[in-house]
Design an enzyme around this catalytic site. Structure first.
Site, PDB file in Angstrom:
ATOM      1  N   ASP A  45     -27.483   6.675 -78.196  1.00 28.16           N
ATOM      2  CA  ASP A  45     -25.961   6.150 -78.725  1.00 28.16           C
ATOM      3  C   ASP A  45     -25.285   5.493 -77.544  1.00 28.16           C
ATOM      4  O   ASP A  45     -24.010   5.090 -77.842  1.00 28.16           O
ATOM      5  CB  ASP A  45     -25.063   7.420 -79.239  1.00 28.16           C
ATOM      6  N   GLN A  46     -25.607   5.091 -76.593  1.00 32.52           N
ATOM      7  CA  GLN A  46     -25.507   4.255 -75.403  1.00 32.52           C
ATOM      8  C   GLN A  46     -24.227   5.070 -74.549  1.00 32.52           C
ATOM      9  O   GLN A  46     -23.628   4.469 -73.758  1.00 32.52           O
ATOM     10  CB  GLN A  46     -24.796   3.117 -75.784  1.00 32.52           C
ATOM     11  N   GLU A  47     -24.263   6.464 -74.713  1.00 35.01           N
ATOM     12  CA  GLU A  47     -23.205   7.269 -73.921  1.00 35.01           C
ATOM     13  C   GLU A  47     -23.920   7.333 -72.581  1.00 35.01           C
ATOM     14  O   GLU A  47     -25.101   7.147 -72.467  1.00 35.01           O
ATOM     15  CB  GLU A  47     -23.059   8.863 -74.520  1.00 35.01           C
ATOM     16  N   GLN A 105      -6.319 -10.104 -65.558  1.00 36.84           N
ATOM     17  CA  GLN A 105      -5.329  -9.702 -66.409  1.00 36.84           C
ATOM     18  C   GLN A 105      -4.222  -8.836 -65.662  1.00 36.84           C
ATOM     19  O   GLN A 105      -4.191  -7.564 -65.919  1.00 36.84           O
ATOM     20  CB  GLN A 105      -5.867  -8.957 -67.723  1.00 36.84           C
ATOM     21  N   ASP A 180      -6.690 -25.460 -58.078  1.00 32.46           N
ATOM     22  CA  ASP A 180      -5.292 -25.332 -58.860  1.00 32.46           C
ATOM     23  C   ASP A 180      -4.203 -24.942 -57.650  1.00 32.46           C
ATOM     24  O   ASP A 180      -4.446 -24.601 -56.591  1.00 32.46           O
ATOM     25  CB  ASP A 180      -5.506 -24.442 -59.971  1.00 32.46           C
ATOM     26  N   LYS A 203      -4.205 -29.221 -62.273  1.00 36.56           N
ATOM     27  CA  LYS A 203      -4.552 -29.397 -63.918  1.00 36.56           C
ATOM     28  C   LYS A 203      -3.420 -29.074 -64.728  1.00 36.56           C
ATOM     29  O   LYS A 203      -2.831 -28.045 -64.383  1.00 36.56           O
ATOM     30  CB  LYS A 203      -5.872 -28.382 -63.850  1.00 36.56           C
ATOM     31  N   ASP A 229     -12.669 -21.425 -54.587  1.00 37.05           N
ATOM     32  CA  ASP A 229     -12.133 -20.573 -55.412  1.00 37.05           C
ATOM     33  C   ASP A 229     -12.723 -18.878 -55.381  1.00 37.05           C
ATOM     34  O   ASP A 229     -13.577 -18.845 -54.642  1.00 37.05           O
ATOM     35  CB  ASP A 229     -12.308 -21.073 -57.052  1.00 37.05           C
ATOM     36  N   GLY A 236     -16.540 -25.009 -66.421  1.00 40.04           N
ATOM     37  CA  GLY A 236     -15.953 -26.089 -66.908  1.00 40.04           C
ATOM     38  C   GLY A 236     -14.979 -26.740 -66.062  1.00 40.04           C
ATOM     39  O   GLY A 236     -14.953 -28.019 -65.710  1.00 40.04           O
ATOM     40  N   THR A 237     -13.870 -26.066 -65.485  1.00 39.51           N
ATOM     41  CA  THR A 237     -12.770 -26.618 -64.670  1.00 39.51           C
ATOM     42  C   THR A 237     -13.585 -27.044 -63.531  1.00 39.51           C
ATOM     43  O   THR A 237     -13.046 -28.048 -62.816  1.00 39.51           O
ATOM     44  CB  THR A 237     -11.799 -25.561 -64.493  1.00 39.51           C
TER      45      THR A 237
END
Length: 342
Positions: A45-47, A105, A180, A203, A229, A236-237
């Site tokens: 069950d991927q535990e 984040q 950036d 940008k 970076d 993409g950037t």
């Protein structure tokens, strides 16, 4: 009795890097340093299940586990390994996280959004980890999210060695580019190390994930541009910035990125772009398409990480690895010491 050497254990996120670190530590210590025998696997069950086959009571343990894709699985592996070691009476558990997932984040950009990097730091701290060793955090303030010591290494000293080697020490027409405004401090540090000028690609975004336009701040005419970076995801950037620089008069464009996430169409974009070369590190295990891409090159972080582990274990300075004099002997097999005299 506990051994007098640090002990390494690895999850499944980047086993080749863990093995490379063990080999480098064997060279440092003058004796065989291997990975602790353990199994990290999944039930149907991927535990996730972890079992350590060696005695680790009273040992100084280092878990080598970047939280790269799949981020959630690799993070849970790290937490469960830490719990297994603490319940096995390890003296200290240090998490070596070359790539720290969820780092983007790091703040609330709009209403009703999480600060996931803080949540992950809480999970790691309460999971039994007593120290964290990582590389090029997306934002330096993430160190403050932890209530335990955090050592954040930088890839720029390694990149400086590689650039001086690749350009044969001739920096007269080399210019470092920040993709950036937020990455200026990172680009400035590398520019200072290699004695090159600095320019910025500004940008503008109309919405997340879409770049509306780019402007080059600085004169890149007849320059060999090096975009630096910390993370490259879909590229993409990066590819658009390379095109803008070529249109502004650059003779060639190279990219140096610490963490090659390279998801989705990234590899195809890079192979078809105007980038002459892209250099990434091995903090994230490279996929087969990345390894086979002709203009992507991988530089190792194992020598620096191995030395940092030895320094943490022995109670000596980790920040000394930011100095060229300390780093050159570690990478002497890859980059000749004599080139620094030019």
């Amino acid at each position: 009795m506990p051994s007098t050497e640090p002990k390494l254990i690895s999850g499944n996120a980047n086993r080749p890097l863990a093995e490379a670190i063990a080999r480098r530590m064997s060279m440092h210590r003058g004796m065989q340093v291997g990975l602790v025998d353990a199994r990290v696997e999944r039930f149907n069950d991927q535990e996730i299940f972890v079992e350590v086959y060696e005695n680790v009571r009273g040992e100084d343990m280092f878990i080598i586990q970047p939280t790269s894709k799949p981020a959630n699985d690799n993070l849970m592996e790290l937490l469960i390994m830490a719990d297994a070691l603490r319940r096995s009476s390890a003296a200290r558990v240090t998490a070596v996280i070359p790539y720290f997932g969820y780092a983007r984040q790091d703040r609330r950009t709009k209403a009703r959004t999480p600060i996931s990097a803080k949540l992950v730091s809480n999970l790691i701290t309460h999971g039994g980890v007593e120290r964290v060793l990582t590389m090029d955090l997306h934002a330096a303030q993430i160190q403050g999210f932890f209530d335990i010591p955090v050592d954040n290494l930088y890839a720029s000293p390694i990149f400086a060695l590689d650039i001086l080697h690749q350009f044969d020490g001739d920096m007269s027409d080399v210019m470092v580019i920040s993709p950036d405004v937020g990455g200026v401090s990172r680009a400035r540090e590398l520019a200072t190390r290699i004695g090159a000028p600095l320019a910025i690609v500004d940008k503008r975004r109309e919405k997340a994930g879409e770049v509306a336009g780019m402007t080059v701040i600085g004169d890149v005419t007849d320059k060999k541009c090096i975009i630096v970076d910390d993370i490259c995801d879909t590229a993409g950037t990066l590819c658009k910035a390379a095109t803008v620089l070529m249109e502004a008069g650059a003779t060639e464009v190279h990219a140096y990125t610490t963490h090659g996430v390279l998801s989705g169409p990234a590899v195809e974009r890079i192979s078809k772009s105007v980038l002459k070369s892209m250099v990434i590190t091995d903090t994230i295990e490279a996929s087969d398409p990345v390894k086979s891409c002709p203009n992507i090159r991988i530089v190792p972080t194992a020598p620096m990480l191995a030395q940092a582990i030895v320094n943490i274990w022995s109670g000596t300075s980790v920040s000394s690895l930011f100095d060229t004099a300390s780093l050159v002997p570690i990478y002497e097999g890859l980059y000749p010491r004599g080139m620094w005299g030019r």
